[in-house]
Design an enzyme around this catalytic site. Structure first.
Site, PDB file in Angstrom:
ATOM      1  N   ARG A 182     -18.109  -2.756  17.905  1.00 46.53           N
ATOM      2  CA  ARG A 182     -17.391  -3.994  17.590  1.00 46.53           C
ATOM      3  C   ARG A 182     -16.011  -4.055  18.229  1.00 46.53           C
ATOM      4  O   ARG A 182     -15.207  -3.138  18.081  1.00 46.53           O
ATOM      5  CB  ARG A 182     -17.252  -4.139  16.072  1.00 46.53           C
ATOM      6  CG  ARG A 182     -16.446  -5.361  15.674  1.00 46.53           C
ATOM      7  CD  ARG A 182     -16.477  -5.624  14.189  1.00 46.53           C
ATOM      8  NE  ARG A 182     -17.828  -5.625  13.705  1.00 46.53           N
ATOM      9  CZ  ARG A 182     -18.261  -4.887  12.688  1.00 46.53           C
ATOM     10  NH1 ARG A 182     -17.445  -4.098  12.064  1.00 46.53           N
ATOM     11  NH2 ARG A 182     -19.506  -4.956  12.310  1.00 46.53           N
ATOM     12  N   CYS A 212       0.057   4.899   6.977  1.00 48.28           N
ATOM     13  CA  CYS A 212      -0.578   4.747   8.295  1.00 48.28           C
ATOM     14  C   CYS A 212       0.430   4.073   9.247  1.00 48.28           C
ATOM     15  O   CYS A 212       0.912   2.969   8.970  1.00 48.28           O
ATOM     16  CB  CYS A 212      -1.848   3.914   8.173  1.00 48.28           C
ATOM     17  SG  CYS A 212      -2.947   4.528   6.857  1.00 48.28           S
ATOM     18  N   CYS A 252       0.839  -1.209   0.000  1.00 55.05           N
ATOM     19  CA  CYS A 252       0.000   0.000   0.000  1.00 55.05           C
ATOM     20  C   CYS A 252       0.874   1.259   0.000  1.00 55.05           C
ATOM     21  O   CYS A 252       1.850   1.341   0.742  1.00 55.05           O
ATOM     22  CB  CYS A 252      -0.919  -0.013   1.224  1.00 55.05           C
ATOM     23  SG  CYS A 252      -2.042   1.404   1.249  1.00 55.05           S
TER      24      CYS A 252
HETATM   25  S1  SF4 Z   1      -4.288   1.092   6.867  1.00 51.21           S
HETATM   26 FE1  SF4 Z   1      -3.270   2.666   5.612  1.00 51.21          FE
HETATM   27  S2  SF4 Z   1      -1.317   1.722   4.970  1.00 51.21           S
HETATM   28 FE2  SF4 Z   1      -2.620   0.074   5.733  1.00 51.21          FE
HETATM   29  S3  SF4 Z   1      -3.625  -0.755   3.934  1.00 51.21           S
HETATM   30 FE3  SF4 Z   1      -5.029   0.783   4.764  1.00 51.21          FE
HETATM   31  S4  SF4 Z   1      -4.506   2.705   3.739  1.00 51.21           S
HETATM   32 FE4  SF4 Z   1      -2.812   1.257   3.371  1.00 51.21          FE
END
Ligand code: SF4
Length: 326
Positions: free
Chosen positions: A249, A46, A42
């Site tokens: 949840r 995050c 990704c």
């Molecule tokens: S939480 Fe953030 S880094 Fe992880 S898959 Fe989702 S968008 Fe991507």
């Protein structure tokens, strides 16, 4: 929100349990299963997430699963008592070419009689409508934390981006699943800020997942001071009081807090649990432990799941037939 979080523990739990009983069967939980349909790689950052390509966490990148793999996983989840099946993809958001196969997955999972949910990242105009037409019941998109703390966790998308996606989901007539994560180093006031955001969404989210950070080596948040589990239970209680009609949840980090704290969380008004990927193998020790805990507490899966369980023999036969036929 902060005044509620600050209440003496017994007063808070009593209030939360009272609200819970006014609105729900206190001895029933809804079971959701989550399948990662596209793992890793990704581009977002995050700080808690092992699927972000910029962190070295050992998560292997995988292509989008096939329709057959998804249907098989959904059948197994259904046999294990799940009433809702959530498909998650590690994308910033789906490109048009990504969305078409996901729409097929939504149609196929829906056709099994499961509620459908997807978490695919930020949505562009028109995508929520396409998902709704395919039969999507819920879209998960978390606010993660308070606006004040947010910048310390994520920089590649803004808080407003998240609110905009939630608006698109709502406008398309899809139910909203939206919650956050605690234990990321935020203060109690910042946890109150997250609940304030969630409770002030109009209408409030139908599902509110509260996650307890699972620290993964290689992510920036690994090594963060762990949150006292009582604080996690307080969050559940305040979510229940302020969002009386939402399913609250217990999500990631549930196993780490142990059985006694999970029981306290149910007492505080949690009425839904996420099994996660591991449910999707038939002989899953964690699912068996979960069942044993629910049984010990006299908690039943919600009606939809119970109905599905009654269908098990026929479904089992069908699943094994399709497995045999390849
Ligand atoms: S939480 Fe953030 S880094 Fe992880 S898959 Fe989702 S968008 Fe991507």
């Amino acid at each position: 929100m902060l005044a509620l979080l600050d209440l003496p523990f017994s007063d808070l739990i009593f209030r939360a349990q009272s609200v819970h009983r006014e609105n729900f069967d206190p001895n029933s939980v809804q079971l959701s299963a989550l399948l990662s349909i596209k793992t890793g790689g990704c581009p977002e950052d995050c700080g808690y997430c092992p699927q972000a390509s910029r962190y070295h966490t050992g998560v292997e990148n995988e292509d989008l699963l096939s329709l057959e793999q998804v249907v098989e996983a959904a059948q197994i989840a259904q046999l294990n008592g799940a009433s809702r099946f959530c498909m998650g993809a590690a994308w910033r958001g789906p490109k048009e070419k990504d969305l078409a196969p996901v729409l097929d997955m939504v149609r196929a999972v829906k056709a099994l009689g499961l509620e459908t949910c997807a978490t695919l990242g930020m949505l562009k105009p028109g995508q929520a409508e396409q998902l709704r037409s395919a039969g999507l019941d819920y879209y998960n998109h978390n606010l993660d934390t308070s606006p004040e703390f947010y910048g310390q966790v994520i920089s590649t998308r803004t808080y407003q981006d998240r609110l905009d996606t939630l608006d698109k989901v709502r406008d398309a007539g899809i139910s909203v699943c939206c919650g956050g994560i605690v234990g990321m180093g935020e203060t109690r006031a910042e946890r109150a800020g997250l609940i304030a955001q969630l409770a002030n969404l109009h209408p409030q989210p139908e599902s509110v997942p509260i996650n307890n950070l699972v620290q993964v080596k290689g992510t920036p948040l690994a090594g963060t001071e762990r949150l006292d589990p009582f604080e996690f239970v307080r969050m559940i209680a305040v979510a229940r009081i302020t969002m009386p009609h939402s399913a609250v949840r217990l999500s990631a980090g549930r196993q780490q807090i142990g059985e006694a704290f999970q029981a306290l969380a149910f007492l505080a008004g949690a009425n839904s649990i996420f099994y996660g990927d591991k449910l999707l193998t038939t002989a899953n020790p964690e699912a068996i432990e979960d069942r044993a805990l629910l049984e010990k507490l006299g908690i039943e899966p919600s009606e939809a799941a119970a109905q599905v369980r009654m269908m098990q023999p026929a479904l089992l036969e069908e699943a094994s037939r399709s497995h045999r036929d390849g």
